[in-house]
Design an enzyme around this catalytic site. Structure first.
Site, PDB file in Angstrom:
ATOM      1  CB  SER A   1      12.129 -36.024   7.170  1.00 54.72           C
ATOM      2  OG  SER A   1      11.514 -36.886   6.260  1.00 54.72           O
ATOM      3  CE  LYS A   2       4.309 -33.960   5.598  1.00 46.50           C
ATOM      4  NZ  LYS A   2       3.130 -33.094   5.491  1.00 46.50           N
ATOM      5  NE  ARG A   3       8.641 -35.578   0.999  1.00 45.51           N
ATOM      6  CZ  ARG A   3       9.009 -34.878  -0.030  1.00 45.51           C
ATOM      7  NH1 ARG A   3       9.998 -35.276  -0.778  1.00 45.51           N
ATOM      8  NH2 ARG A   3       8.391 -33.762  -0.332  1.00 45.51           N
TER       9      ARG A   3
END
Ligand code: GLU
Length: 477
Positions: A247-249
């Site tokens: 996940s980018k987050r």
């Protein structure tokens, strides 16, 4: 003509999953001589991150995934940007309202909150505003009451076909009357995406499998407009080694971070090409050009692919091996120079020597640290089972070599080679019995980036003799 688009949202750094979508999108178009389009989906102003578009653009450029059209920006094609196309979406939404495929919704935030299922944290809209009559709608619009426009999901079911996942049928009762135009006048991603794909004549929609569940709603929009539905290619998830979604987050797998760590763009691109796709043979190393020739959507996998940093590291090493010597020297020159203080050594030669032995440029200093100063080592370094070297026979070899090298004037590789091999012949011993002890005495290391003859040349006569004498002294004790 095949037309594909990479449609990232500018929400921060570009991560591995984004880049893989971009690559497959590019390959699907280019494999058939089609066009690849870049579209920045910035309709979600809340998630917009300043500078993110530049990161996307620069990453694609570095990777060689150049798009084929777009607005003119200083002689180059810029990307299409949804926020600059804002006017066109409202027009299409109104068209749907007029054909009774969508409706104005004036419900307040407070009212919508009462419809939210708190347990599941989802809101299924109750179609309250679908029953408003024309007069009520007009009154609200005249009073500038805030509104959204919602899609009318018809009864029945929706079936679509995905290239990889096959035929999927969804009961429309599970779909919400989704918002097409938000109260700020911006189109939602779900709406803008369909309009743009149609207007840009996109033939193949390539995106992550997390969009599979929204696809029926897109299909219903195409049907409402009586537009041709594109071919869908949804890509499998990329997961971590522990199976969790990347996940980018969470900051996983940002392409910039990987490059900052020393991964080469070509290695990253090659590695991710295989994260969800496999060639018909077992070839692993592919240039972008080769991928373009062999890429085939039929070989895209359905199951999640695990991102493996060890494998990526292996690819990096392979790309250093493949790299042209001058190109590698450009990357390594500073670090080689900083690793070796001796002015006389040929840095280009050292660079060539380490090129095939590293996964990262940052490993170079450790490989070359023996040149400036002989490390502390033990006589165990002389014992090699396979070469049949012992402390005793190493001592004999070094003593013989010392005599020959003392009278050797020319310390260039060719001449040193002749002298050492003449001695080996004279002593009637196997090559390793001479070369291993010499290499150990000269480098003081279990392994070195080059063999004994090259070491003699790099260190020069004086230093070589000094190190051999030291070896003799250690072995004589
Ligand atoms: N804007 C979407 C994203 O960044 C792309 C989805 C699509 O390609 O349709 O995830």
């Amino acid at each position: 003509m095949i037309r594909t688009r990479f449609a990232p949202s500018p929400t921060g750094s570009m991560h591995i999953g984004n880049l893989r979508t971009a690559l497959y999108t590019y390959l699907i178009a280019k494999n058939k001589g089609g066009k690849f389009v870049l579209r920045i989906e910035d309709t979600d102003q809340v998630r917009f991150v300043e500078g993110a578009t530049e990161i996307i653009y620069n990453t694609l450029k570095t990777m060689g995934l150049l798009h084929d059209e777009g607005p003119d920006v200083g002689g180059n094609y810029g990307p299409y940007t949804q926020s600059e196309r804002i006017g066109s979406y409202m027009k299409y939404a109104v068209e749907l309202v007029e054909s009774k495929k969508a409706y104005y919704c004036f419900c307040t935030k407070e009212r919508l909150e009462t419809l939210t299922d708190e347990k599941q944290d989802i809101m299924q809209y109750d179609r309250h505003c679908l029953s408003l009559n024309d007069e009520e709608i007009k009154k609200n619009l005249d009073n500038n009451t805030a509104f959204v426009i919602r899609q009318i999901i018809p009864e029945g079911s929706t079936t679509f076909v995905d290239e990889g996942f096959g035929e999927i049928t969804v009961d429309n009762a599970t779909l919400d009357d989704q918002v097409l135009i938000k109260s700020d006048g911006f189109a939602t991603y779900n709406f803008a995406n369909v309009i743009d794909d149609h207007l840009m004549e996109i033939t193949h929609v390539v995106r992550g499998s997390e969009y599979l569940s929204s696809t029926p709603k897109y299909n219903l929009l195409y049907e409402a407009f009586e537009w041709k539905v594109p071919i869908y290619v949804h890509l499998p998830l990329i997961v971590n080694q522990d199976g969790a979604k990347m996940s980018k987050r969470r900051g996983d797998g940002s392409v910039e971070d990987l490059m900052a760590e020393g991964f080469l763009p070509e290695a990253i691109l090659n590695y991710i090409a295989l994260l969800g796709w496999s060639p018909a043979n077992n070839q692993e190393v592919f240039s972008l050009e080769e991928l373009t020739k062999v890429f085939d959507t039929k070989r895209i996998s359905k199951s999640p692919s695990a991102f493996d940093i060890v494998k990526l590291t292996w690819f990096n090493g392979e790309y250093f091996k493949k790299m042209d010597s001058d190109e590698f020297f450009k990357l390594s020159e500073n670090i080689v120079k900083a690793s070796v203080k001796k002015a006389c050594v040929d840095c280009k030669k050292l660079s060539d020597m380490v090129k095939s032995r590293i996964s990262f440029v940052k490993e170079i200093p450790e490989l070359l640290d023996f040149i400036d100063a002989l490390p502390e080592y033990s006589t165990k370094a002389y014992i090699h089972k396979k070469m049949k070297t012992t402390e005793e026979n190493s001592l004999i070899s070094l003593k013989e070599a010392l005599e020959v090298l003392k009278s050797q004037e020319d310390f260039s590789e060719k001449s040193l080679h002749d002298a050492v091999f003449e001695l080996i012949e004279k002593m009637e011993i196997k090559n390793g019995l001479m070369l291993w002890p010499l290499r150990a005495a000269l480098s003081g290391k279990e392994s070195s980036p080059c063999g004994a003859i090259e070491l003699l040349e790099i260190l020069g006569k004086e230093e070589s003799l000094r190190r051999i004498e030291k070896g003799i002294k250690m072995l004589s004790k």
